[in-house]
Each structure stands twice: as structure tokens, then as C-alpha cells.
Write a protein that holds these residues in place. Structure first.
Motif, PDB file in Angstrom:
ATOM      1  N   UNK A  63      42.826 -32.799 -43.111  1.00 46.41           N
ATOM      2  CA  UNK A  63      43.241 -34.033 -43.802  1.00 46.41           C
ATOM      3  C   UNK A  63      44.622 -34.524 -43.347  1.00 46.41           C
ATOM      4  N   UNK A  64      45.542 -33.601 -43.096  1.00 45.33           N
ATOM      5  CA  UNK A  64      46.871 -34.024 -42.626  1.00 45.33           C
ATOM      6  C   UNK A  64      46.802 -34.573 -41.203  1.00 45.33           C
ATOM      7  N   UNK A  65      45.978 -33.941 -40.360  1.00 44.70           N
ATOM      8  CA  UNK A  65      45.853 -34.437 -38.978  1.00 44.70           C
ATOM      9  C   UNK A  65      45.311 -35.866 -38.982  1.00 44.70           C
ATOM     10  N   UNK A  66      44.307 -36.102 -39.813  1.00 42.80           N
ATOM     11  CA  UNK A  66      43.717 -37.455 -39.864  1.00 42.80           C
ATOM     12  C   UNK A  66      44.721 -38.443 -40.455  1.00 42.80           C
ATOM     13  N   UNK A  67      45.440 -37.985 -41.462  1.00 40.15           N
ATOM     14  CA  UNK A  67      46.435 -38.872 -42.099  1.00 40.15           C
ATOM     15  C   UNK A  67      47.499 -39.289 -41.071  1.00 40.15           C
ATOM     16  N   UNK A  68      47.949 -38.330 -40.277  1.00 43.20           N
ATOM     17  CA  UNK A  68      48.969 -38.671 -39.278  1.00 43.20           C
ATOM     18  C   UNK A  68      48.389 -39.632 -38.231  1.00 43.20           C
ATOM     19  N   UNK A  69      47.185 -39.311 -37.776  1.00 42.24           N
ATOM     20  CA  UNK A  69      46.514 -40.172 -36.782  1.00 42.24           C
ATOM     21  C   UNK A  69      46.408 -41.607 -37.324  1.00 42.24           C
ATOM     22  N   UNK A  70      46.053 -41.730 -38.596  1.00 39.19           N
ATOM     23  CA  UNK A  70      45.883 -43.068 -39.156  1.00 39.19           C
ATOM     24  C   UNK A  70      47.217 -43.777 -39.377  1.00 39.19           C
ATOM     25  N   UNK A  71      48.267 -42.984 -39.607  1.00 41.36           N
ATOM     26  CA  UNK A  71      49.590 -43.616 -39.739  1.00 41.36           C
ATOM     27  C   UNK A  71      50.063 -44.182 -38.399  1.00 41.36           C
ATOM     28  N   UNK A  72      49.827 -43.446 -37.341  1.00 45.28           N
ATOM     29  CA  UNK A  72      50.203 -43.975 -36.012  1.00 45.28           C
ATOM     30  C   UNK A  72      49.408 -45.248 -35.760  1.00 45.28           C
ATOM     31  N   UNK A  73      48.146 -45.226 -36.215  1.00 44.95           N
ATOM     32  CA  UNK A  73      47.293 -46.408 -36.078  1.00 44.95           C
ATOM     33  C   UNK A  73      46.293 -46.228 -34.953  1.00 44.95           C
TER      34      UNK A  73
END
Ligand code: PLP
Length: 432
Positions: free
Chosen positions: A318-328
Motif C-alpha cells: 500500500x505504501x509503494x502504491x501510495x508513493x507511486x500515485x503521489x509522483x503521478x
């Protein structure tokens, strides 16, 4: 990067660990300062150096040789790495007490994060240890192959999967067929070639489509090819191992029933995390893992037997996906394509260089490939890889499975600088 670790979380973690109290992955949820993304469309962000400099502060890069071989696996950002460390410590402290009590709910949260990000429902996703595991389960548990059927793959597919398809065909008395695609291609050419092959292959039952080729980063028009395959009664497995995070898409847009993923490439999870997608209503064609039972054909996770796995790696999802989505995801795709264009455009003007893969924007990704004109042999490309590394300080990798011959694959990451790409361009010029 101490700012990336919130002290409240550290305190919670330390007190849980010191007290020995049961801590679930969810209780350790990480927080980090948001990336301040300028309010611009993704295409405009592609060359916004200030943004990518700020993104790169979230990574610890090796110094020395320029690494343009990021297709093997991805780098965890610092916040994700921190989560993984914390979760590893938690699992190692709590052991079976954690796994027996909280793991199941935490794993469900990871599945949900994957499903949300791919815009499908959580009961269509199962976690696996890598894309290969998901692919093997689909292929070997697929019930549809009869003697005399045909199985189709392409030279741009992941080489090990081509060999597995071939072995499967042999096992089942079917015919394995490989389509050899041109060294350079556009979206329309690819659609036309696949359509012709689907039309003309007798008894075609199952085909493999690779969304982003690991050879030269070519993007296949999966939705169009899969729709045509469906009209002809052909089942499709889509290999998204290299595409998820390299390019921006959701599963409904691909229009496939079955797909396999890696999170340890472009999503930036710890190594050891993949995923299997099976569209609702399609499970009857793929048997449960031997010994598992799913009489109603509704349980994707019954197609996989995970056994004892790296709990912490899955908990970090979940954190990996959250970071990926924050970068965009769209910005990431645009930046990586921009970095490819930065070396491909000058390389195309050099008579001694042959650029491989996409000839149009729709088929391009950040991954690319080239070779010295006419030098298609494995030894020649391996020598070139050595020269790039020892003479010019640029690390790449030779790929050897295209029908047109071997090539050097070039794969930047979102923290790759323009100067690093220019170092490659300079080297390409001097290879004449
Ligand atoms: C297109 C493609 N498919 C499948 C794989 C296999 O991935 P894994 O080894 O993580 O299962 C890779 C890995 O490089 C890949 O690039």
C-alpha cells in the motif's frame, strides 16, 4: 531524508516493538511529506526539472557508473524502503503471532490497494511472488488446450514465457507458433500484423500479449488486439510485468480477461511482489492450484498457492502504491518517455546507430533499445555493452531475443538526470 519519517509513527512503532505488543502492518502505516507537484498536465511536467529534482530527493542513488538498466527491478523510494524496514522488524519480532492473527487482514489491504490502482475489484486480484508465478499458474492451470490447438506468442515477449508457451504446447500435443515482429513498428502496423496472424492461424486457442516488451520497451495496442482475438474465440493472457508504472493505464482500458503484474519493477515495492488479475466470470477456464478447491469459480486466490512468503514485502505494497500515485503515474510515464526521446532523437540522426522499437508515440515507453547498424549478433552486442560501461561509464544490458537480432536496452528511471542521458548520447556519437 529524516523529514520523510514522521516522529509520531516512529514513536508508535518503537513503543509497539519495545512493549512486544502485537503490531499489524496497518498500525505501522507510514507517512511522509507530500510531493509538491506543480498544477500542470502530465505532459507539461515531463520536462519540469524542478519537479523531478524534488522527486529524486526521495531516492538514494548510487554514484559512479551511470545506471541505465532500470528494467530489471525498480528502486524503492526512501519512504517505501523505511516502511519495508519497519515492517520487516515487526514481522521478525512478532513472528507467527502476527501471521496467525493479523496477516490475513493486512494482506487483504494490499490486494485492495493493487485492485484500486488498477481500477478493478479486489476479488479479481491475487498477490503472487512475481509475474512469473502468476504466468505459470495461468498457463499450467488453463484447461482449454486440446491436441491440435495452436498457441501463439511473439519474439518481443519475455523470453522465458516464450519457452514456457513452447513447452506447454509440446506437453499438450498443440502447435506453438511465434510471430516475428519488425525491429521498428507503429501501433497500426502491430494491430495489422496481429490481426492477420489471428485470422490465419488454424485452431488458435491461446495467445500471449506483452504490454511492454522487455527487449526494447515497445508498447502493444493490447485492447485492439485482444478485442479481435475475442471475436475469433481466442483466449489472451497479457503480460504487464514491465508495463505497470512504466506507462499509465488501468485494466479496464486493456480489455483482457487475464493479466500478470510485477510491483517490484515500476511500482517500487520491495522485490518479491507480483499480482494476478482474472476478470470476474472467467475463472472456470483456469483450474484452481492443484489440491485447492473453488467449486463456484469465484476465488482468484485459489489459483495461487503462496506458501510462506516475504510478509513484509507484501505489507509494504500500500505504501509503494501510495508513493507511486503521489509522483503521478501519468507524469512518470511522460518523464520516462521524455528521457527516451532525449537519446533517441539524436541517435536517429547517427548513421551508425539503429534505434529499435516504437516509431510512434503510442507504441513508445521510457524503455528503448539500439545497436550499431548491422551488428545484430550476441557477441557484438555484448562487446558494445562492455565498451559503453568501461569506456564511457554507462551501464546498460544486452537483450538477445528479438527476431531481428540482439540489441542494447536503455532504461532510465525517474531520478535519472538529463546529464546522465547526455552522457549516453555523447557515447553513441563516439561509437562511430
Ligand atoms: C515483460 C516481462 N515479463 C515478465 C518478466 C518476469 O518478471 P519476474 O522475474 O519478476 O517474474 C519480466 C522481467 O523482467 C519482464 O520484463
Amino acid at each position: 531524508m529524516s523529514a520523510h519519517t514522521l516522529s509520531r509513527r516512529k514513536l508508535l512503532q518503537q513503543s509497539l516493538l519495545l512493549s512486544g505488543a502485537l503490531a499489524s502492518g496497518r498500525a505501522l502505516a507510514n507517512n511522509w511529506p507530500a510531493l509538491s507537484q506543480p498544477d500542470l498536465p502530465a505532459t507539461a511536467l515531463a520536462n519540469n526539472e524542478a519537479y523531478w529534482e524534488s522527486v529524486s530527493t526521495f531516492y538514494k542513488k548510487a554514484t559512479g557508473t551511470v545506471n541505465l538498466e532500470h528494467g530489471y527491478w525498480g528502486k524503492m523510494s526512501l519512504p517505501v524502503e523505511q516502511s519495508y524496514i519497519d515492517l520487516t522488524k515487526m514481522v521478525n519480532q512478532q513472528l507467527s503471532y502476527y501471521a496467525r492473527k493479523d496477516w490475513y487482514a493486512d494482506a487483504k489491504a494490499a490486494v485492495k490497494a493493487v485492485a484500486n490502482s488498477l481500477a478493478v475489484s479486489a476479488d479479481e486480484i491475487a498477490l503472487t511472488r512475481n509475474a512469473t508465478e502468476a504466468m505459470h499458474n495461468l498457463l499450467f492451470q488453463y484447461k482449454g488446450i486440446k491436441p491440435g490447438d495452436s498457441l501463439l506468442w511473439a519474439d518481443i515477449d519475455y523470453p522465458a514465457f516464450q519457452r514456457t508457451m513452447s513447452a506447454l504446447a509440446e506437453q499438450r500435443g498443440a502447435t506453438g507458433i511465434e510471430i516475428a515482429l519488425p525491429a521498428q513498428a507503429s501501433k497500426q502496423q502491430l494491430i495489422d500484423l496481429y490481426k492477420a496472424k489471428i485470422r490465419t492461424t488454424p485452431n488458435l486457442k491461446l495467445m500471449l500479449l506483452t504490454h511492454a516488451s522487455n527487449q526494447h520497451g515497445l508498447i502493444l495496442p493490447v485492447a485492439e488486439i485482444a478485442a479481435y482475438a475475442k471475436q475469433h474465440g481466442v483466449d489472451v493472457i497479457c503480460d504487464c510485468a514491465q508495463s505497470w508504472g512504466l506507462i499509465d493505464f488501468t485494466l479496464p482500458a486493456l480489455n483482457v480477461d487475464w493479466a500478470v503484474f510485477n510491483l517490484h519493477k515500476w511500482i517500487g515495492s520491495p522485490v518479491g511482489v507480483g499480482a494476478l488479475y482474472m476478470r470476474k466470470g472467467t475463472l472456470d477456464k483456469v483450474a484452481p492450484y492443484p489440491g485447492e478447491s473453488d467449486p463456484d469459480n469465484t476465488l482468484v486466490h485459489k489459483r495461487v498457492h503462496m506458501a510462506t512468503s516475504n510478509f513484509a514485502a507484501f505489507l509494504t505494497v500500500p505504501d509503494a502504491i501510495r508513493f507511486h500515485e503521489q509522483v503521478g503515474p501519468a507524469a512518470k510515464m511522460a518523464r520516462l518517455k521524455y528521457l527516451r526521446e532525449r537519446w533517441v532523437t539524436p541517435a536517429r540522426t547517427m548513421a551508425h546507430i539503429e534505434v529499435l522499437g516504437a516509431t510512434d508515440d503510442a507504441s513508445a515507453s521510457g524503455m528503448g533499445a539500439f545497436r550499431l547498424a548491422g551488428q545484430t549478433r550476441r557477441e557484438q552486442v555484448n562487446q558494445l555493452q562492455q565498451r559503453l560501461e568501461s569506456e564511457f561509464g554507462v551501464f546498460t544490458v544486452g537483450r538477445h531475443d528479438l527476431a531481428s537480432g540482439s540489441c542494447i536496452r536503455v532504461t532510465p528511471q525517474i531520478f535519472t538526470t538529463l546529464q546522465e542521458i547526455d552522457k549516453l548520447v555523447d557515447a553513441l556519437g563516439k561509437l562511430a
